[in-house]
Design an enzyme around this catalytic site. Structure first.
Site, PDB file in Angstrom:
ATOM      1  N   THR A  76      81.156 -71.374   1.141  1.00  0.00           N
ATOM      2  CA  THR A  76      82.273 -71.749   2.023  1.00  0.00           C
ATOM      3  C   THR A  76      83.309 -72.626   1.329  1.00  0.00           C
ATOM      4  O   THR A  76      84.516 -72.436   1.522  1.00  0.00           O
ATOM      5  CB  THR A  76      81.723 -72.493   3.266  1.00  0.00           C
ATOM      6  OG1 THR A  76      80.694 -71.685   3.830  1.00  0.00           O
ATOM      7  CG2 THR A  76      82.794 -72.734   4.306  1.00  0.00           C
TER       8      THR A  76
ATOM      9  N   ASP B  66      72.763 -61.855  -2.728  1.00  0.00           N
ATOM     10  CA  ASP B  66      72.360 -62.964  -1.858  1.00  0.00           C
ATOM     11  C   ASP B  66      72.006 -62.449  -0.448  1.00  0.00           C
ATOM     12  O   ASP B  66      72.683 -61.559   0.081  1.00  0.00           O
ATOM     13  CB  ASP B  66      73.556 -63.938  -1.800  1.00  0.00           C
ATOM     14  CG  ASP B  66      73.235 -65.245  -1.124  1.00  0.00           C
ATOM     15  OD1 ASP B  66      72.072 -65.673  -1.161  1.00  0.00           O
ATOM     16  OD2 ASP B  66      74.179 -65.852  -0.562  1.00  0.00           O
TER      17      ASP B  66
ATOM     18  N   HIS C  61      74.162 -73.250   6.252  1.00  0.00           N
ATOM     19  CA  HIS C  61      75.325 -72.506   5.741  1.00  0.00           C
ATOM     20  C   HIS C  61      76.588 -72.936   6.483  1.00  0.00           C
ATOM     21  O   HIS C  61      76.522 -73.334   7.644  1.00  0.00           O
ATOM     22  CB  HIS C  61      75.131 -71.000   5.967  1.00  0.00           C
ATOM     23  CG  HIS C  61      74.014 -70.412   5.164  1.00  0.00           C
ATOM     24  ND1 HIS C  61      72.860 -69.955   5.733  1.00  0.00           N
ATOM     25  CD2 HIS C  61      73.881 -70.212   3.834  1.00  0.00           C
ATOM     26  CE1 HIS C  61      72.060 -69.486   4.782  1.00  0.00           C
ATOM     27  NE2 HIS C  61      72.653 -69.631   3.618  1.00  0.00           N
TER      28      HIS C  61
ATOM     29  N   HIS D 189      70.191 -73.604  -0.340  1.00  0.00           N
ATOM     30  CA  HIS D 189      71.346 -72.891   0.240  1.00  0.00           C
ATOM     31  C   HIS D 189      72.220 -73.915   0.969  1.00  0.00           C
ATOM     32  O   HIS D 189      71.807 -75.047   1.181  1.00  0.00           O
ATOM     33  CB  HIS D 189      70.853 -71.828   1.225  1.00  0.00           C
ATOM     34  CG  HIS D 189      70.325 -70.599   0.547  1.00  0.00           C
ATOM     35  ND1 HIS D 189      70.879 -69.350   0.726  1.00  0.00           N
ATOM     36  CD2 HIS D 189      69.318 -70.428  -0.337  1.00  0.00           C
ATOM     37  CE1 HIS D 189      70.216 -68.464  -0.002  1.00  0.00           C
ATOM     38  NE2 HIS D 189      69.257 -69.092  -0.664  1.00  0.00           N
ATOM     39  N   GLY D 190      73.402 -73.477   1.371  1.00  0.00           N
ATOM     40  CA  GLY D 190      74.266 -74.354   2.163  1.00  0.00           C
ATOM     41  C   GLY D 190      74.854 -75.496   1.361  1.00  0.00           C
ATOM     42  O   GLY D 190      74.938 -76.635   1.821  1.00  0.00           O
ATOM     43  N   GLY D 191      75.299 -75.202   0.133  1.00  0.00           N
ATOM     44  CA  GLY D 191      75.801 -76.251  -0.753  1.00  0.00           C
ATOM     45  C   GLY D 191      77.120 -76.884  -0.319  1.00  0.00           C
ATOM     46  O   GLY D 191      77.401 -78.028  -0.686  1.00  0.00           O
TER      47      GLY D 191
ATOM     48  N   GLU E   2      63.061 -66.512   1.035  1.00  0.00           N
ATOM     49  CA  GLU E   2      63.265 -67.746   1.820  1.00  0.00           C
ATOM     50  C   GLU E   2      62.091 -67.994   2.753  1.00  0.00           C
ATOM     51  O   GLU E   2      61.606 -67.078   3.404  1.00  0.00           O
ATOM     52  CB  GLU E   2      64.568 -67.628   2.630  1.00  0.00           C
ATOM     53  CG  GLU E   2      64.869 -68.840   3.500  1.00  0.00           C
ATOM     54  CD  GLU E   2      66.267 -68.777   4.122  1.00  0.00           C
ATOM     55  OE1 GLU E   2      67.219 -68.315   3.441  1.00  0.00           O
ATOM     56  OE2 GLU E   2      66.400 -69.171   5.296  1.00  0.00           O
TER      57      GLU E   2
ATOM     58  N   ASN F  44      73.317 -72.843  -3.913  1.00  0.00           N
ATOM     59  CA  ASN F  44      74.282 -71.845  -3.440  1.00  0.00           C
ATOM     60  C   ASN F  44      75.531 -72.509  -2.866  1.00  0.00           C
ATOM     61  O   ASN F  44      75.426 -73.399  -2.018  1.00  0.00           O
ATOM     62  CB  ASN F  44      73.650 -71.007  -2.327  1.00  0.00           C
ATOM     63  CG  ASN F  44      72.667 -69.999  -2.853  1.00  0.00           C
ATOM     64  OD1 ASN F  44      72.248 -70.053  -4.004  1.00  0.00           O
ATOM     65  ND2 ASN F  44      72.286 -69.062  -2.004  1.00  0.00           N
TER      66      ASN F  44
ATOM     67  N   ASP G  65      65.814 -61.863   2.281  1.00  0.00           N
ATOM     68  CA  ASP G  65      65.755 -62.907   3.302  1.00  0.00           C
ATOM     69  C   ASP G  65      64.984 -62.407   4.520  1.00  0.00           C
ATOM     70  O   ASP G  65      65.541 -61.737   5.394  1.00  0.00           O
ATOM     71  CB  ASP G  65      67.170 -63.345   3.698  1.00  0.00           C
ATOM     72  CG  ASP G  65      67.143 -64.450   4.744  1.00  0.00           C
ATOM     73  OD1 ASP G  65      66.034 -64.845   5.176  1.00  0.00           O
ATOM     74  OD2 ASP G  65      68.226 -64.915   5.151  1.00  0.00           O
TER      75      ASP G  65
HETATM   76  P1  13P Z   1      77.690 -72.540   1.979  1.00  0.00           P
HETATM   77  O1  13P Z   1      78.601 -71.501   2.526  1.00  0.00           O
HETATM   78  O2  13P Z   1      77.354 -73.599   2.960  1.00  0.00           O
HETATM   79  O3  13P Z   1      78.169 -73.102   0.675  1.00  0.00           O
HETATM   80  O4  13P Z   1      76.286 -71.819   1.690  1.00  0.00           O
HETATM   81  C1  13P Z   1      76.222 -70.873   0.694  1.00  0.00           C
HETATM   82  C2  13P Z   1      74.930 -70.179   0.700  1.00  0.00           C
HETATM   83  O5  13P Z   1      73.893 -70.775   0.907  1.00  0.00           O
HETATM   84  C3  13P Z   1      74.939 -68.763   0.363  1.00  0.00           C
HETATM   85  O6  13P Z   1      73.694 -68.182   0.513  1.00  0.00           O
END
Ligand code: 13P
Length: 281
Positions: A231, A82, A178, A206-208, A134, A228, A104
């Site tokens: 966190t 990633d 993220h 991203h940033g799930g 991206e 993705n 990226d």
């Molecule tokens: P989060 O940490 O917000 O879940 O994002 C994960 C991510 O997008 C990893 O590339």
């Protein structure tokens, strides 16, 4: 079923109109928890680690562990690198056997991002690996060290980028970030819909962590195939461990070890049920 190409997992998700979780891990326990969830739910899985996390989990150690875990899984598992930033580390991941890499270049101008991505596409081809890149800029930052401002993906640029680079999957910025969101995430589903009309390859969100089940499902309905999540898994581990300690301090290391596996398992299960990837293998 074992180690597979991410491209194949995403093609099936496209056919079935569901999303596949790409779960970031930091150690063996999280790998075990994620695979246990995928096997129980009969779901495909993407296991991933980002380049910025390699200072905690060195690639020459965590990489082979991820690849071996995938090979031995009863469900299809892609092992993904990633947010690759350097050719050196991307190449190392490919050598270790990752079936997918992300380059990226979102911090570069479009032309430079296209040029660098093309180089990674031709490198990955030699290994038969999938490539994600991206366009636009996802907010926050992978390891929380920066607060990068969101740069919404332009539909025209996304189309041009996909056509010229020939990547297999495209991460887009539609208000996602993220880390945990400061307020409620405000996803531009209209933009996602527009991009999906113009771009044929699977789209990546991203940033799930912190996105609502409704927004996940709407995003999947508009073409998101890979989601993705990082966190919320790490937070679940520390929450569960903190709660366990408050109830009763650990006296046996392996109780703690088991709780880390369980926390990753719970977070992966939660997301797979929302993404609709259960019973797909
Ligand atoms: P989060 O940490 O917000 O879940 O994002 C994960 C991510 O997008 C990893 O590339």
């Amino acid at each position: 079923m074992g180690l597979v190409k991410m491209k194949d997992i995403l093609a099936k998700a496209e056919e079935g109109n569901y999303g596949v979780g790409a779960f970031s891990i930091a150690n063996m326990e999280m790998v075990l928890g994620a695979i246990k969830a995928a096997e129980e739910l009969k779901s495909p899985l993407i296991l991933q680690i980002a380049e910025v996390r390699l200072n905690h989990s060195p690639l020459h150690m965590i990489g082979p562990l991820m690849v071996e875990a995938a090979k031995n899984a009863a469900v299809p598992v892609a092992v993904h690198f990633d947010h690759g930033m350097t050719v050196e580390k991307i190449k190392q991941a490919l050598e270790v056997g990752f079936s997918s890499v992300m380059y990226d270049g979102s911090h570069h101008e479009l032309e430079k991002n296209i040029q660098n991505t093309k180089e990674i596409v031709s490198l990955a081809k030699q290994y038969g690996a999938t490539v994600e890149a991206e366009i636009g800029r996802v907010g926050g930052s992978e390891d929380g060290s920066e607060d990068i401002e969101i740069l919404l993906t332009s539909t025209e640029e996304a189309k041009r980028f996909a056509d010229e680079t020939k990547v297999d999957a495209l991460a887009i910025a539609i208000g996602n970030a993220h880390g945990m969101y400061k307020g409620d995430p405000n996803l531009r589903l209209d933009r996602l819909h527009e991009i999906n009309e113009q771009v044929d390859i699977p789209l990546v969100l991203h940033g799930g962590s912190g996105i609502s089940p409704e927004d996940f499902q709407k995003s999947i309905g508009s073409g998101i195939r890979k989601i993705n999540v990082a966190t919320s898994t790490f937070n679940r581990v520390i929450d569960n461990v903190n709660k366990a300690v408050q109830l009763k301090p650990y006296s046996d290391y392996f109780d703690y070890h088991q709780d880390v596996i369980q926390a990753a398992y719970e977070n992966v299960t939660y997301h797979m049920n929302i993404f609709g990837s259960s019973n797909r293998v």
